[in-house]
Write a protein that holds these residues in place. Structure first.
Motif, PDB file in Angstrom:
ATOM      1  N   LYS A 119       0.853  -1.508  -0.252  1.00 38.35           N
ATOM      2  CA  LYS A 119      -0.157   0.097  -0.080  1.00 38.35           C
ATOM      3  C   LYS A 119       0.727   1.124   0.205  1.00 38.35           C
ATOM      4  N   LYS A 120       2.034   1.021   0.250  1.00 40.75           N
ATOM      5  CA  LYS A 120       3.172   2.048   0.281  1.00 40.75           C
ATOM      6  C   LYS A 120       4.459   1.426  -0.299  1.00 40.75           C
ATOM      7  N   SER A 121       4.705   2.225  -1.956  1.00 38.95           N
ATOM      8  CA  SER A 121       5.845   1.824  -2.032  1.00 38.95           C
ATOM      9  C   SER A 121       6.332   3.315  -2.715  1.00 38.95           C
ATOM     10  N   LEU A 122       8.273   3.238  -2.731  1.00 31.03           N
ATOM     11  CA  LEU A 122       9.207   4.742  -3.147  1.00 31.03           C
ATOM     12  C   LEU A 122       9.825   4.287  -3.612  1.00 31.03           C
ATOM     13  N   PHE A 123       9.775   5.457  -4.588  1.00 28.85           N
ATOM     14  CA  PHE A 123      10.709   5.889  -6.216  1.00 28.85           C
ATOM     15  C   PHE A 123      12.492   6.068  -5.432  1.00 28.85           C
ATOM     16  N   ASP A 124      13.103   5.776  -6.644  1.00 30.40           N
ATOM     17  CA  ASP A 124      14.198   5.852  -5.742  1.00 30.40           C
ATOM     18  C   ASP A 124      14.942   6.047  -7.291  1.00 30.40           C
ATOM     19  N   ARG A 125      16.350   6.468  -7.743  1.00 30.85           N
ATOM     20  CA  ARG A 125      16.958   7.138  -8.875  1.00 30.85           C
ATOM     21  C   ARG A 125      18.605   6.265  -8.254  1.00 30.85           C
ATOM     22  N   LYS A 126      18.428   5.667  -9.989  1.00 31.07           N
ATOM     23  CA  LYS A 126      19.577   5.114  -9.778  1.00 31.07           C
ATOM     24  C   LYS A 126      20.412   5.414 -11.229  1.00 31.07           C
ATOM     25  N   HIS A 127      22.020   4.943 -10.442  1.00 25.72           N
ATOM     26  CA  HIS A 127      22.602   6.281 -11.739  1.00 25.72           C
ATOM     27  C   HIS A 127      23.232   5.897 -11.889  1.00 25.72           C
ATOM     28  N   TYR A 128      24.077   5.961 -13.171  1.00 21.92           N
ATOM     29  CA  TYR A 128      24.341   5.518 -14.359  1.00 21.92           C
ATOM     30  C   TYR A 128      24.614   6.206 -15.341  1.00 21.92           C
ATOM     31  N   PHE A 129      25.681   6.239 -15.998  1.00 18.97           N
ATOM     32  CA  PHE A 129      25.639   7.320 -17.397  1.00 18.97           C
ATOM     33  C   PHE A 129      25.924   6.549 -18.936  1.00 18.97           C
ATOM     34  N   TYR A 130      24.513   6.806 -19.178  1.00 19.71           N
ATOM     35  CA  TYR A 130      24.823   6.436 -21.088  1.00 19.71           C
ATOM     36  C   TYR A 130      24.115   7.212 -22.145  1.00 19.71           C
ATOM     37  N   ALA A 131      24.513   7.458 -22.981  1.00 16.36           N
ATOM     38  CA  ALA A 131      24.037   8.415 -23.929  1.00 16.36           C
ATOM     39  C   ALA A 131      22.468   8.157 -24.082  1.00 16.36           C
ATOM     40  N   ASP A 132      21.813   6.971 -23.994  1.00 17.71           N
ATOM     41  CA  ASP A 132      20.591   7.059 -24.027  1.00 17.71           C
ATOM     42  C   ASP A 132      19.804   7.859 -22.854  1.00 17.71           C
ATOM     43  N   LEU A 133      20.226   7.864 -21.771  1.00 18.03           N
ATOM     44  CA  LEU A 133      19.846   8.178 -20.591  1.00 18.03           C
ATOM     45  C   LEU A 133      20.086   9.364 -20.312  1.00 18.03           C
ATOM     46  N   ALA A 135      18.825  12.232 -18.358  1.00 19.80           N
ATOM     47  CA  ALA A 135      18.936  11.771 -16.797  1.00 19.80           C
ATOM     48  C   ALA A 135      20.495  12.237 -16.617  1.00 19.80           C
ATOM     49  N   GLY A 136      20.935  10.752 -16.537  1.00 15.61           N
ATOM     50  CA  GLY A 136      22.126  10.424 -15.901  1.00 15.61           C
ATOM     51  C   GLY A 136      21.601   8.957 -14.949  1.00 15.61           C
ATOM     52  N   TYR A 137      20.484   9.397 -14.283  1.00 10.23           N
ATOM     53  CA  TYR A 137      19.593   8.402 -13.875  1.00 10.23           C
ATOM     54  C   TYR A 137      18.667   7.739 -14.245  1.00 10.23           C
ATOM     55  N   GLN A 138      17.804   6.263 -13.352  1.00 13.89           N
ATOM     56  CA  GLN A 138      16.484   5.646 -14.548  1.00 13.89           C
ATOM     57  C   GLN A 138      15.664   5.841 -12.358  1.00 13.89           C
ATOM     58  N   ILE A 139      14.384   6.308 -13.010  1.00 13.36           N
ATOM     59  CA  ILE A 139      13.479   6.697 -11.881  1.00 13.36           C
ATOM     60  C   ILE A 139      12.710   4.871 -11.629  1.00 13.36           C
ATOM     61  N   THR A 140      12.787   4.305 -10.609  1.00 13.92           N
ATOM     62  CA  THR A 140      13.540   2.644 -10.288  1.00 13.92           C
ATOM     63  C   THR A 140      12.157   2.659  -8.775  1.00 13.92           C
ATOM     64  N   GLN A 141      11.948   1.358  -8.819  1.00 14.21           N
ATOM     65  CA  GLN A 141      11.636   0.940  -7.264  1.00 14.21           C
ATOM     66  C   GLN A 141      12.586   0.043  -6.250  1.00 14.21           C
ATOM     67  N   GLN A 142      13.054   0.621  -6.226  1.00 18.78           N
ATOM     68  CA  GLN A 142      15.177  -0.724  -5.779  1.00 18.78           C
ATOM     69  C   GLN A 142      14.034  -0.945  -4.353  1.00 18.78           C
ATOM     70  N   GLN A 176       8.363  -4.015 -10.077  1.00 20.08           N
ATOM     71  CA  GLN A 176       8.838  -3.075  -9.626  1.00 20.08           C
ATOM     72  C   GLN A 176       7.801  -2.208 -11.410  1.00 20.08           C
ATOM     73  N   LEU A 177       7.987  -0.643 -10.946  1.00 25.87           N
ATOM     74  CA  LEU A 177       7.390   0.440 -11.672  1.00 25.87           C
ATOM     75  C   LEU A 177       8.889   0.945 -12.436  1.00 25.87           C
ATOM     76  N   GLU A 178       9.351   1.242 -13.516  1.00 26.52           N
ATOM     77  CA  GLU A 178      10.603   2.125 -13.685  1.00 26.52           C
ATOM     78  C   GLU A 178      10.373   2.834 -15.131  1.00 26.52           C
ATOM     79  N   GLN A 179      10.961   3.898 -15.594  1.00 27.56           N
ATOM     80  CA  GLN A 179      10.926   3.939 -16.892  1.00 27.56           C
ATOM     81  C   GLN A 179      11.600   3.814 -17.443  1.00 27.56           C
ATOM     82  N   ASP A 180      11.766   2.803 -18.929  1.00 23.05           N
ATOM     83  CA  ASP A 180      12.440   3.071 -19.770  1.00 23.05           C
ATOM     84  C   ASP A 180      13.649   4.024 -20.124  1.00 23.05           C
ATOM     85  N   SER A 181      14.498   2.995 -20.632  1.00 27.04           N
ATOM     86  CA  SER A 181      15.562   4.256 -21.898  1.00 27.04           C
ATOM     87  C   SER A 181      15.235   4.318 -23.150  1.00 27.04           C
TER      88      SER A 181
END
Length: 518
Positions: A119-133, A135-142, A176-181
């Protein structure tokens, strides 16, 4: 085009045939899946048997009109960089807005896979560098994903016999919910990489399966069942050819009673058939490597479908620090059920778990059981009906329009119509022979308007196949018209039959004379 930041990737692909030990033909491999469970037999060394361990991470693209955190449209094969919002391009000052449809799809999928919904879930930033990302991070649920602790039951054949099937279960660790690159397109001829951000920010559900499988066949069966469930729910179209369902397979081997071995990860497999081949190959490769005195590296590999082998992409020995941190621009995701929903809350502004649960459709396992019970067909036939797109509806429509028993109808559909469809690479929905026309054909057979003597049932079979082939080619003709045009109907007029017999006799005078004299 695929290896992220690996300049030597294609050189390693080219070296694959020579660099990887030659493996036994598929039929002779030690990795042949034992549907009853158990370890893989010993290899050349004859030492104790090996236990393969397979776990899967599956990324399913959520079926929604817009992306997970922006209003950009989701469309396959759109012109490059034509569906990119300011947020997708990560321009300064842009903020994410969570897509309600994506949340509902994830809850629906979690419920269908017997998960507990947080009933309560959280979003996180997963940082890594690549040209098709950008922001330099992906929003996910770690830390706290939307769904946990589920299970998926799937069936597979014993010794490749459809009549002998066993049901197995794999545990679901989390969804988990997350963005695609975005997508990187590597142009080797010009030594450059092009970036298409249309896919950047599209909503994904990552389904993490525990390492409960032991071979490629089990992994493929589990993914196929998940694909059917997602398509039934409508939470994902799950078309692997369009990248809507991508699989990462984690594979290791160990001796019975020993700890798990070092695992490798085979990334971005986009076909159920390739998944089975990749997992089986990797198991056999690891066994041969260990029995020859080598070691297994903790690395990421890719499956080359042309060469039929996995090739190294990058090692994972130095574990990458993704620097996970809470997403500061998104509050916790709060879901409700009937008990916790506040009385003064606007129902259109919240996601109600119980409301979604009440509206779940029949899942594939339930549909198969109903087909067997309602029509008296074999269980293995129900699997084929559901596995082929649109075939269940086609079968049921034919049954409604014909007097023939369903057990006979299923034979014509699976043995004859389906073979025609596969020859022409068509689905049941694309069939030129409609359910109405096939029902008409089967009615003609049932009424004995197409027939032969009881001693020549094979002739009836061939006649029906011929009519089916003519239907395939004919434009707008009915079965009855084809039967009359080709003179395939049963003759019941004695005078007409006598005329035909007399014509045969008159045309063979010498043979008739010899027979009479003899």
């Amino acid at each position: 085009a695929v290896a992220r930041g690996c300049g030597g990737f294609w050189r390693r692909v080219w070296q694959c045939g020579a660099g990887v030990p030659a493996l036994a033909p598929r039929g002779q491999r030690a990795v042949a899946c034992n549907a009853r469970g158990g370890a893989v037999p010993a290899g050349k060394s004859g030492i104790a048997s090996w236990v393969p361990v397979v776990g899967l991470e599956i990324h399913a693209q959520i079926s929604s009109n817009s992306k997970l955190f922006s209003g950009s449209q989701v469309q396959f094969a759109a012109p490059p960089n034509s569906l990119v919002s300011f947020f997708d391009a990560s321009l300064p000052g842009t903020l994410p807005v969570l897509n309600r449809r994506c949340v509902e799809a994830a809850v629906m999928t979690g419920l269908a896979l017997n998960c507990s919904i947080n009933k309560k879930s959280l979003f996180d930033r997963k940082h890594y560098f690549y040209a098709d990302l950008p922001a330099g991070y992906q929003i996910t649920q770690q830390r706290v994903p939307i769904a946990v602790n589920g299970s998926l039951s799937y069936s597979l054949c014993i010794d490749n016999k459809m009549s002998q099937m066993v049901t197995k279960t794999v545990r679901i660790k989390q969804i988990q919910l997350e963005q695609d690159s975005g997508k990187s397109l590597h142009d080797d001829t010009r030594s450059q990489t092009l970036v298409d951000l249309n896919r950047a920010g599209v909503g994904l559900m990552e389904v993490v399966m525990e390492p409960d499988m032991c071979c490629g066949e089990e992994a493929a069966a589990a993914v196929r069942e998940l694909q059917l469930i997602l398509q039934t729910l409508g939470s994902s179209q799950a078309v692997m050819a369009e990248g809507q369902l991508r699989v990462d397979a984690n594979v290791s081997v160990h001796h019975p009673g020993e700890p798990y071995g070092v695992r490798t990860e085979v990334k971005n497999i986009n076909s159920v058939r390739f998944l089975a081949k990749a997992v089986d190959y990797e198991i056999q490769r690891q066994i041969e490597e260990l029995e020859n005195g080598g070691t297994i590296l903790n690395e990421t590999r890719a499956f080359d479908s042309k060469l039929g082998c996995t090739v190294p992409m990058r090692d994972k020995e130095g574990k990458q620090d993704y620097r996970f941190m809470p997403e500061p621009n998104l509050p916790p995701l709060i879901l409700y059920d009937a008990k916790s929903l506040p009385a003064n809350m606007n129902h259109q502004q919240v996601v109600n778990i119980d409301w979604i649960h009440e509206r779940l459709p029949d899942l594939p396992s339930v549909k198969r059981a109903k087909l067997v019970e309602q029509y008296g067909i074999l269980p293995e036939h129900s699997f084929t009906l559901l596995n082929e797109d649109g075939l269940t509806e086609f079968f049921e429509n034919v049954v409604k329009q014909t007097q023939m028993k369903p057990k006979k109808v299923i034979g014509w559909i699976l043995n004859d119509l389906l073979s025609y469809l596969k020859q022409h690479s068509l689905t049941a929905k694309e069939s030129p022979v409609s359910s109405f026309l096939l029902a008409e054909l089967l009615n003609l057979l049932d009424k004995k308007e197409i027939s032969s003597t009881a001693a020549k049932q094979a002739s009836t079979f061939l006649i029906l196949l011929y009519v089916l082939a003519e239907l395939w080619k004919a434009e707008g003709k009915t079965c009855l018209e084809i039967v009359k045009e080709k003179k395939l109907e049963l003759l019941q007029d004695e005078k007409e039959l006598e005329q035909i017999c007399q014509a045969v006799i008159d045309g063979q005078e010498s043979e008739v004379t010899m027979t009479v004299v003899g």
